[in-house]
Write a protein that holds these residues in place. Structure first.
Motif, PDB file in Angstrom:
ATOM      1  N   MET A   1     -91.263 -14.850  15.932  1.00 18.94           N
ATOM      2  CA  MET A   1     -90.252 -13.863  15.510  1.00 18.94           C
ATOM      3  C   MET A   1     -90.830 -12.978  14.394  1.00 18.94           C
ATOM      4  O   MET A   1     -91.458 -13.482  13.467  1.00 18.94           O
ATOM      5  N   ILE A   2     -90.621 -11.682  14.468  1.00 14.62           N
ATOM      6  CA  ILE A   2     -91.103 -10.797  13.408  1.00 14.62           C
ATOM      7  C   ILE A   2     -89.934  -9.920  12.939  1.00 14.62           C
ATOM      8  O   ILE A   2     -89.002  -9.664  13.702  1.00 14.62           O
ATOM      9  N   SER A   3     -89.971  -9.519  11.683  1.00 13.32           N
ATOM     10  CA  SER A   3     -88.834  -8.753  11.145  1.00 13.32           C
ATOM     11  C   SER A   3     -88.922  -7.306  11.608  1.00 13.32           C
ATOM     12  O   SER A   3     -89.994  -6.815  11.999  1.00 13.32           O
ATOM     13  N   VAL A   4     -87.793  -6.615  11.527  1.00  9.80           N
ATOM     14  CA  VAL A   4     -87.753  -5.186  11.881  1.00  9.80           C
ATOM     15  C   VAL A   4     -88.757  -4.415  11.024  1.00  9.80           C
ATOM     16  O   VAL A   4     -89.533  -3.598  11.531  1.00  9.80           O
ATOM     17  N   TRP A 269     -93.421  -8.911  21.237  1.00 10.65           N
ATOM     18  CA  TRP A 269     -92.797  -9.361  19.996  1.00 10.65           C
ATOM     19  C   TRP A 269     -91.362  -9.786  20.272  1.00 10.65           C
ATOM     20  O   TRP A 269     -90.669  -9.169  21.091  1.00 10.65           O
ATOM     21  N   GLN A 270     -90.967 -10.803  19.547  1.00 10.98           N
ATOM     22  CA  GLN A 270     -89.551 -11.131  19.452  1.00 10.98           C
ATOM     23  C   GLN A 270     -89.141 -10.649  18.067  1.00 10.98           C
ATOM     24  O   GLN A 270     -89.566 -11.235  17.065  1.00 10.98           O
ATOM     25  N   VAL A 271     -88.398  -9.565  18.018  1.00 13.73           N
ATOM     26  CA  VAL A 271     -88.025  -9.000  16.724  1.00 13.73           C
ATOM     27  C   VAL A 271     -86.701  -9.631  16.298  1.00 13.73           C
ATOM     28  O   VAL A 271     -85.778  -9.758  17.116  1.00 13.73           O
ATOM     29  N   LYS A 335     -71.714 -12.012  11.879  1.00 14.59           N
ATOM     30  CA  LYS A 335     -73.135 -11.763  11.619  1.00 14.59           C
ATOM     31  C   LYS A 335     -73.842 -13.104  11.467  1.00 14.59           C
ATOM     32  O   LYS A 335     -73.390 -13.967  10.719  1.00 14.59           O
ATOM     33  N   LYS A 336     -74.986 -13.242  12.144  1.00 18.51           N
ATOM     34  CA  LYS A 336     -75.828 -14.440  11.993  1.00 18.51           C
ATOM     35  C   LYS A 336     -76.893 -14.140  10.956  1.00 18.51           C
ATOM     36  O   LYS A 336     -77.533 -13.085  11.016  1.00 18.51           O
ATOM     37  N   THR A 337     -77.109 -15.077  10.036  1.00 15.70           N
ATOM     38  CA  THR A 337     -78.171 -14.868   9.052  1.00 15.70           C
ATOM     39  C   THR A 337     -79.531 -15.004   9.738  1.00 15.70           C
ATOM     40  O   THR A 337     -79.661 -15.611  10.798  1.00 15.70           O
ATOM     41  N   GLY A 338     -80.537 -14.379   9.134  1.00 17.49           N
ATOM     42  CA  GLY A 338     -81.899 -14.527   9.637  1.00 17.49           C
ATOM     43  C   GLY A 338     -82.316 -13.423  10.586  1.00 17.49           C
ATOM     44  O   GLY A 338     -83.467 -13.380  11.017  1.00 17.49           O
ATOM     45  N   ARG A 339     -81.433 -12.513  10.907  1.00 18.36           N
ATOM     46  CA  ARG A 339     -81.815 -11.379  11.748  1.00 18.36           C
ATOM     47  C   ARG A 339     -81.032 -10.149  11.275  1.00 18.36           C
ATOM     48  O   ARG A 339     -79.985 -10.269  10.634  1.00 18.36           O
ATOM     49  N   ILE A 379     -76.637  -4.471   9.169  1.00 14.77           N
ATOM     50  CA  ILE A 379     -76.335  -5.656   8.353  1.00 14.77           C
ATOM     51  C   ILE A 379     -77.627  -6.451   8.194  1.00 14.77           C
ATOM     52  O   ILE A 379     -78.209  -6.919   9.183  1.00 14.77           O
ATOM     53  N   GLU A 380     -78.076  -6.538   6.959  1.00 15.12           N
ATOM     54  CA  GLU A 380     -79.409  -7.051   6.644  1.00 15.12           C
ATOM     55  C   GLU A 380     -79.532  -8.541   6.947  1.00 15.12           C
ATOM     56  O   GLU A 380     -78.537  -9.263   7.019  1.00 15.12           O
ATOM     57  N   GLU A 381     -80.801  -8.968   7.064  1.00 18.05           N
ATOM     58  CA  GLU A 381     -81.151 -10.319   7.512  1.00 18.05           C
ATOM     59  C   GLU A 381     -80.428 -11.417   6.755  1.00 18.05           C
ATOM     60  O   GLU A 381     -79.923 -12.369   7.353  1.00 18.05           O
ATOM     61  N   GLU A 382     -80.389 -11.286   5.422  1.00 15.84           N
ATOM     62  CA  GLU A 382     -79.912 -12.414   4.614  1.00 15.84           C
ATOM     63  C   GLU A 382     -78.390 -12.546   4.645  1.00 15.84           C
ATOM     64  O   GLU A 382     -77.852 -13.571   4.233  1.00 15.84           O
ATOM     65  N   ARG A 383     -77.705 -11.532   5.154  1.00 16.69           N
ATOM     66  CA  ARG A 383     -76.236 -11.590   5.104  1.00 16.69           C
ATOM     67  C   ARG A 383     -75.661 -12.413   6.238  1.00 16.69           C
ATOM     68  O   ARG A 383     -76.224 -12.476   7.326  1.00 16.69           O
TER      69      ARG A 383
END
Ligand code: AMP
Ligand code: MG
Length: 400
Positions: A1-4, A269-271, A335-339, A379-383
Motif C-alpha cells: 500500500m502506498i499513500s496518495v 500500486w495499491q494506493v 471514514k476508515k482511518t489509514g486511507r 478526508i485525510e488518512e489519520e481521520r
C-alpha cells in the motif's frame, strides 16, 4: 500500500521532460502555458490620459472658493493629441482616454462644471484628479507574466495591451485514451446481456481537454494480449501520455501487466485511498502510461490526483495541484482511518460560512455522484468518522 502523496511524488519524479514551445496567436492561447516570461516593451497606458469626459485644467487655476472662469482652447476626442501646452487660465475639453496635455494635471468631470460658449466655470473642488498615469498598469522593461503561467482571459488581454500579437507557449501534451474490457461497448452500439456502455473514455476525454491536454480517442480494446499490445503501442507512438481504464484490478491485472512489461515497464500500486485503490504506472516507449481503475468515479478521481499533475508538469505549469479549502460538514461522513477518502460534495456559502454535504450514495460506480457534486471532500488518512459540524477539506472542481 502506498499513500496518495507518495504516489504523486513518485509519478512527478518520472516526468522530466517539458513539452516543446510553439508560437500561437494571442487569441488562440486560452488555457495554454507560457514558455517564457512576457516582458513589456512599452508603458501601459502609453501617456497620462483622462479618466473622465470633462475639462483638463492646471491645478494652479483651481479656485480656493467659489467659481473660476477658464477659456476653452480646444476639444480633444480619444485618439487625438493636443500639441500645445495648456496655459494659465485655459481649459481643454477632453474625452475619456485622450492624452492629458502638457501643463494640465487635473480633469474636471463635465457634470461638475458650467460651460457657456467659449468659457467654462470650475468650482473649488475638482472631485479627484481623474488622470490615469503613464505606466500605471505596466512599466516598460518589467516582467509582467512569468513562464509557467496558465493563460486566462485576463492574461490574454494583458499580452494584447503590450502590443503582442502572438506568444511562445508550450505544446499541449498529447494524451491517448483507451478503454479496456470485453464487457465495455460503444454508446449507440447494440449491447449484449452483461455489457455496459463505455463512460470512462468520455469522462477522461473531457478531463484531458479541461486540463489543457490534447486528447486522442483510441477506442475500446478487448481483453486479449495481442490486441492490447498492438493498440497500446500504436497509441504510444503519437502520445506523451497513454491512459487506459479498467484491467488493473486483481481480476484481470495480469493482462495489462504482461503487455506493459514487454512494452516498457510497469508498476502496480495499491494506493491507500477510496475510491480508486488500484493504479498502474509505467512507460510504453517514450510515453508515460497510466492504467486507471475501471470504476467510473475511481477513474475520474485517479486522473485528477495522478494524471493531471503529470500532464501539467509536462505542459510546463508552475502550479501542479489545485487549492484546497475548509468547509463545515453538514452531515456525518463515514471514514476508515489509514486511507484518504474522497467524497463527492456539494459546497455552498450560506452568507456566514462554507458548508458541504455529500451527494448521496458514494459507490465508485455511481457516476451521477460526480454530476451532482461541485467538489471533492478530502478526508485525510489519520481521520476517522466525521461528525456533523466538523471541519473538512474540500477541493472545488472548477478552481485551478
Ligand atoms: P476493471 O477495473 O476492469 O475490473 O473494472 C472495474 C469496473 O469498472 C467494472 O464494473 C467494469 O465493468 C467497469 N468499467 C470498466 N471500464 C469501464 C468503462 N470504460 N466505462 C464504464 N465502466 C467501466
Ligand atoms: Mg476489465
Amino acid at each position: 500500500m502506498i499513500s496518495v502523496a507518495d504516489a504523486q511524488a513518485r509519478i512527478l519524479a518520472e516526468v522530466g521532460r517539458v513539452a516543446p514551445p510553439e508560437v500561437v496567436p494571442v487569441g488562440d492561447c486560452l488555457g495554454r502555458v507560457l514558455a517564457e516570461d512576457v516582458r513589456a516593451a512599452v508603458d501601459v497606458p502609453p501617456t497620462d490620459n483622462s479618466a473622465v469626459d470633462g475639462y483638463a485644467v492646471r491645478s494652479a487655476d483651481i479656485p480656493v472658493t467659489g467659481l473660476r472662469q477658464l477659456r476653452v482652447v480646444g476639444d480633444l476626442p480619444a485618439g487625438a493629441v493636443f500639441d500645445a501646452t495648456l496655459g494659465p487660465g485655459e481649459a481643454l475639453r477632453i474625452m475619456t482616454g485622450a492624452p492629458v496635455p502638457a501643463g494640465a494635471d487635473t480633469v474636471y468631470p463635465q457634470e461638475v462644471v458650467e460651460r457657456s460658449g467659449p468659457v467654462v466655470r470650475i468650482p473649488s473642488s475638482p472631485v479627484g484628479v481623474n488622470v490615469r498615469h503613464r505606466g500605471e498598469d505596466v512599466r516598460a522593461g518589467t516582467a509582467v507574466l512569468p513562464a509557467g503561467s496558465v493563460l486566462r482571459p485576463q492574461e490574454l488581454g494583458v499580452a494584447a495591451s503590450l502590443g503582442l500579437p502572438q506568444l511562445l507557449v508550450r505544446q499541449r501534451p498529447r494524451v491517448a485514451i483507451l478503454s479496456t474490457g470485453d464487457e465495455v461497448v460503444e454508446p449507440g452500439d447494440a449491447r449484449k446481456p452483461g455489457q455496459i456502455f463505455d463512460s470512462n473514455r468520455f469522462s477522461l476525454h473531457g478531463l484531458v481537454e479541461a486540463a489543457g491536454g490534447e486528447p486522442t480517442d483510441h477506442g475500446i480494446v478487448p481483453d486479449l494480449y495481442d490486441v492490447l499490445h498492438a493498440r497500446l503501442r500504436a497509441a504510444a507512438a503519437t502520445a506523451d501520455i497513454v491512459l487506459t481504464s479498467g484491467g488493473v484490478s486483481v481480476g484481470d491485472y495480469d493482462l495489462v501487466k504482461a503487455v506493459l512489461q514487454d512494452a516498457g515497464g510497469i508498476d502496480f500500486w495499491q494506493v491507500a485511498m477510496q475510491p480508486g485503490r488500484p493504479l498502474a504506472v509505467g512507460r510504453i516507449g517514450a510515453a508515460h502510461f497510466f492504467g486507471l481503475p475501471g470504476n467510473p468515479v475511481a477513474s475520474m478521481l485517479t486522473f485528477h490526483l495522478f494524471v493531471r499533475p503529470a500532464l501539467w508538469k509536462l505542459a510546463g505549469r508552475r502550479d501542479l495541484f489545485p487549492p484546497r479549502f475548509h468547509a463545515v460538514a453538514m452531515e456525518p461522513m463515514s471514514k476508515k482511518t489509514g486511507r484518504r477518502e474522497f467524497k463527492r460534495g456539494i459546497l455552498s456559502y450560506t452568507g456566514q460560512r462554507w458548508e458541504v454535504r455529500i451527494t448521496g450514495p458514494q459507490g465508485s460506480g455511481i457516476l451521477t455522484s460526480m454530476t451532482l457534486a461541485n467538489c471533492f471532500v478530502v478526508i485525510e488518512e489519520e481521520r476517522g468518522d466525521v461528525a456533523a459540524g466538523d471541519t473538512v477539506s474540500v477541493e472545488p472542481f472548477a478552481v485551478g
